[in-house]
Write a protein that holds these residues in place. Structure first.
Motif, PDB file in Angstrom:
ATOM      1  N   GLY A  61       1.073  -0.434  -0.133  1.00 16.47           N
ATOM      2  CA  GLY A  61      -0.197   0.130  -0.320  1.00 16.47           C
ATOM      3  C   GLY A  61       0.831   0.937  -0.034  1.00 16.47           C
ATOM      4  N   ASP A  62       0.287   2.238   0.559  1.00 22.88           N
ATOM      5  CA  ASP A  62       1.504   3.869   0.724  1.00 22.88           C
ATOM      6  C   ASP A  62       2.519   3.634   2.289  1.00 22.88           C
ATOM      7  N   GLU A  63       2.756   2.725   2.447  1.00 24.85           N
ATOM      8  CA  GLU A  63       3.883   1.860   2.860  1.00 24.85           C
ATOM      9  C   GLU A  63       4.935   1.799   1.145  1.00 24.85           C
ATOM     10  N   LEU A  64       4.668   1.189   0.749  1.00 24.61           N
ATOM     11  CA  LEU A  64       5.485   0.478  -0.247  1.00 24.61           C
ATOM     12  C   LEU A  64       5.353   1.360  -1.396  1.00 24.61           C
ATOM     13  N   GLU A  65       4.669   2.204  -1.444  1.00 20.05           N
ATOM     14  CA  GLU A  65       5.195   3.385  -2.617  1.00 20.05           C
ATOM     15  C   GLU A  65       6.262   4.423  -2.225  1.00 20.05           C
ATOM     16  N   ILE A  66       5.856   4.579  -0.715  1.00 19.13           N
ATOM     17  CA  ILE A  66       6.851   5.597   0.196  1.00 19.13           C
ATOM     18  C   ILE A  66       8.003   4.939  -0.397  1.00 19.13           C
ATOM     19  N   ILE A  67       8.054   3.565   0.341  1.00 16.15           N
ATOM     20  CA  ILE A  67       9.804   2.969   0.100  1.00 16.15           C
ATOM     21  C   ILE A  67      10.486   3.047  -1.029  1.00 16.15           C
ATOM     22  N   GLN A  68       9.426   2.787  -2.565  1.00 15.72           N
ATOM     23  CA  GLN A  68       9.747   3.007  -3.936  1.00 15.72           C
ATOM     24  C   GLN A  68      10.110   4.037  -4.268  1.00 15.72           C
ATOM     25  N   LEU A  69       9.949   5.230  -3.445  1.00 12.75           N
ATOM     26  CA  LEU A  69       9.584   7.084  -3.571  1.00 12.75           C
ATOM     27  C   LEU A  69      10.908   6.871  -3.343  1.00 12.75           C
TER      28      LEU A  69
ATOM     29  N   PHE B  16       9.362  15.600  -6.416  1.00 10.69           N
ATOM     30  CA  PHE B  16       9.346  16.436  -5.381  1.00 10.69           C
ATOM     31  C   PHE B  16       8.416  17.507  -5.558  1.00 10.69           C
ATOM     32  N   GLN B  17       7.647  17.451  -4.466  1.00 13.39           N
ATOM     33  CA  GLN B  17       6.393  18.941  -4.573  1.00 13.39           C
ATOM     34  C   GLN B  17       6.931  20.187  -5.289  1.00 13.39           C
ATOM     35  N   GLU B  18       6.294  20.884  -6.070  1.00 10.36           N
ATOM     36  CA  GLU B  18       6.721  22.241  -6.843  1.00 10.36           C
ATOM     37  C   GLU B  18       6.919  22.596  -5.809  1.00 10.36           C
ATOM     38  N   GLN B  19       6.625  22.988  -4.463  1.00 14.47           N
ATOM     39  CA  GLN B  19       6.442  23.996  -3.450  1.00 14.47           C
ATOM     40  C   GLN B  19       7.413  23.425  -2.714  1.00 14.47           C
ATOM     41  N   SER B  20       8.187  22.359  -2.916  1.00 14.80           N
ATOM     42  CA  SER B  20       8.911  21.752  -1.878  1.00 14.80           C
ATOM     43  C   SER B  20      10.591  22.442  -1.734  1.00 14.80           C
TER      44      SER B  20
ATOM     45  N   VAL C 136       9.519  13.879   4.574  1.00 18.36           N
ATOM     46  CA  VAL C 136       8.747  14.166   4.751  1.00 18.36           C
ATOM     47  C   VAL C 136       7.298  14.054   2.846  1.00 18.36           C
ATOM     48  N   PHE C 137       6.844  13.678   3.504  1.00 19.90           N
ATOM     49  CA  PHE C 137       5.950  13.603   1.725  1.00 19.90           C
ATOM     50  C   PHE C 137       4.285  13.158   2.334  1.00 19.90           C
ATOM     51  N   THR C 138       3.915  14.163   1.077  1.00 24.10           N
ATOM     52  CA  THR C 138       2.669  14.065   0.826  1.00 24.10           C
ATOM     53  C   THR C 138       2.315  13.151  -0.677  1.00 24.10           C
ATOM     54  N   LYS C 139       0.103  13.396   0.253  1.00 25.20           N
ATOM     55  CA  LYS C 139      -0.652  12.550  -1.106  1.00 25.20           C
ATOM     56  C   LYS C 139      -1.361  13.455  -0.965  1.00 25.20           C
ATOM     57  N   ILE C 140      -2.463  14.108  -2.259  1.00 23.72           N
ATOM     58  CA  ILE C 140      -2.944  15.455  -2.229  1.00 23.72           C
ATOM     59  C   ILE C 140      -3.886  13.666  -2.235  1.00 23.72           C
ATOM     60  N   LYS C 141      -5.142  13.912  -1.221  1.00 26.77           N
ATOM     61  CA  LYS C 141      -6.467  13.671  -1.538  1.00 26.77           C
ATOM     62  C   LYS C 141      -7.578  13.855  -2.785  1.00 26.77           C
ATOM     63  N   GLY C 142      -7.435  15.441  -2.982  1.00 29.33           N
ATOM     64  CA  GLY C 142      -8.037  15.249  -4.228  1.00 29.33           C
ATOM     65  C   GLY C 142      -7.582  15.245  -6.014  1.00 29.33           C
ATOM     66  N   GLU C 143      -6.632  14.208  -5.631  1.00 24.27           N
ATOM     67  CA  GLU C 143      -6.301  13.959  -6.783  1.00 24.27           C
ATOM     68  C   GLU C 143      -7.070  12.591  -7.109  1.00 24.27           C
ATOM     69  N   GLY C 144      -7.531  11.498  -6.471  1.00 22.55           N
ATOM     70  CA  GLY C 144      -7.669  10.623  -6.626  1.00 22.55           C
ATOM     71  C   GLY C 144      -6.995   9.882  -6.656  1.00 22.55           C
ATOM     72  N   ASP C 145      -7.069   9.242  -8.098  1.00 24.09           N
ATOM     73  CA  ASP C 145      -6.771   6.946  -8.202  1.00 24.09           C
ATOM     74  C   ASP C 145      -5.518   7.942  -8.450  1.00 24.09           C
ATOM     75  N   SER C 146      -5.367   8.942  -8.885  1.00 27.50           N
ATOM     76  CA  SER C 146      -3.961   9.490  -9.579  1.00 27.50           C
ATOM     77  C   SER C 146      -3.129   9.597  -8.928  1.00 27.50           C
TER      78      SER C 146
ATOM     79  N   ARG D 122      -0.035  10.458  -5.821  1.00 29.66           N
ATOM     80  CA  ARG D 122       0.896   9.672  -5.344  1.00 29.66           C
ATOM     81  C   ARG D 122       1.719  10.276  -4.383  1.00 29.66           C
ATOM     82  N   TRP D 123       2.827   9.391  -3.834  1.00 27.43           N
ATOM     83  CA  TRP D 123       3.167  10.212  -2.982  1.00 27.43           C
ATOM     84  C   TRP D 123       4.072  11.343  -3.686  1.00 27.43           C
ATOM     85  N   GLN D 124       4.868  11.694  -2.869  1.00 21.98           N
ATOM     86  CA  GLN D 124       6.172  13.279  -3.348  1.00 21.98           C
ATOM     87  C   GLN D 124       6.906  13.460  -2.429  1.00 21.98           C
ATOM     88  N   PHE D 125       8.368  13.752  -2.493  1.00 15.73           N
ATOM     89  CA  PHE D 125       8.791  14.449  -1.183  1.00 15.73           C
ATOM     90  C   PHE D 125       8.299  15.527  -1.076  1.00 15.73           C
TER      91      PHE D 125
END
Length: 173
Positions: A73-81, A101-105, A154-164, A166-169
């Motif tokens: 799940g989410d932990e795997l996506e973060i490890i892959q990141l 990385f997020q643009e705001q990073s 520190v990682f974030t994943k935006i809720k409003g993006e739905g299934d698309s 993804r985790w980013q730094f």
């Protein structure tokens, strides 16, 4: 008589030179076709060192990536990141690196170091916020050359993006 002496001297020099070249060729053939003992290797090495300077380059191995088998799940996506960051640093692929990385990073370039391995110094935590998910983990980066550096990812994943989504730094300190 003098011409004969000079001619004889030139002939002797040519014969000696030919014998020396043949002897050297035979030694090279013998050394490449028969295994050498440690003593012979040391002798050849010291002969080579006296004739030219030997430069030994350090061997840089591939980095050690985090094992993804124990995560889902989410932990795997973060490890892959995290593994992707290590890989892009290793490959010096700045374009792919910056996409992690997020643009705001505030990250606009990649660092000059390469990471040999990372080890966890804390558990990975994921918290749900109002508009996003936030992940946090403390790691120790082992950089090539042996330098160890504590880091907070520190990682974030935006809720409003739905299934698309993804985790980013969001940042690395």
């Amino acid at each position: 008589m003098r011409k004969v002496s000079v001619l004889l001297l030139v002939l002797v020099v040519l014969v000696l030179t030919a014998c020396q070249v043949q002897s050297t060729s035979e030694r090279v053939r013998e050394s490449s076709s028969t295994p050498t003992t440690n003593n012979e290797t040391e002798q050849i090495t010291s002969e080579n060192e006296s004739s030219s300077e030997v430069v030994v380059e350090p061997v840089i191995e591939e980095p050690v990536y985090l094992d993804e088998a124990n995560y889902s799940g989410d932990e795997l996506e973060i490890i892959q990141l995290i593994n992707a960051r290590i890989r892009y640093l290793w490959e010096e692929d700045e374009q792919q690196y910056l996409q992690l990385f997020q643009e705001q990073s505030g990250v606009s370039s990649m660092p000059s170091y390469k990471i040999e391995a990372v080890t966890f110094t804390s558990d990975l935590t994921i918290k749900e916020q109002r508009t996003l998910y936030e992940g946090l983990v403390f790691l120790e980066e082992i950089r090539f050359g042996g330098k160890k550096s504590p880091s907070m990812y520190v990682f974030t994943k935006i809720k409003g993006e739905g299934d698309s989504a993804r985790w980013q730094f969001a940042g690395i300190d």
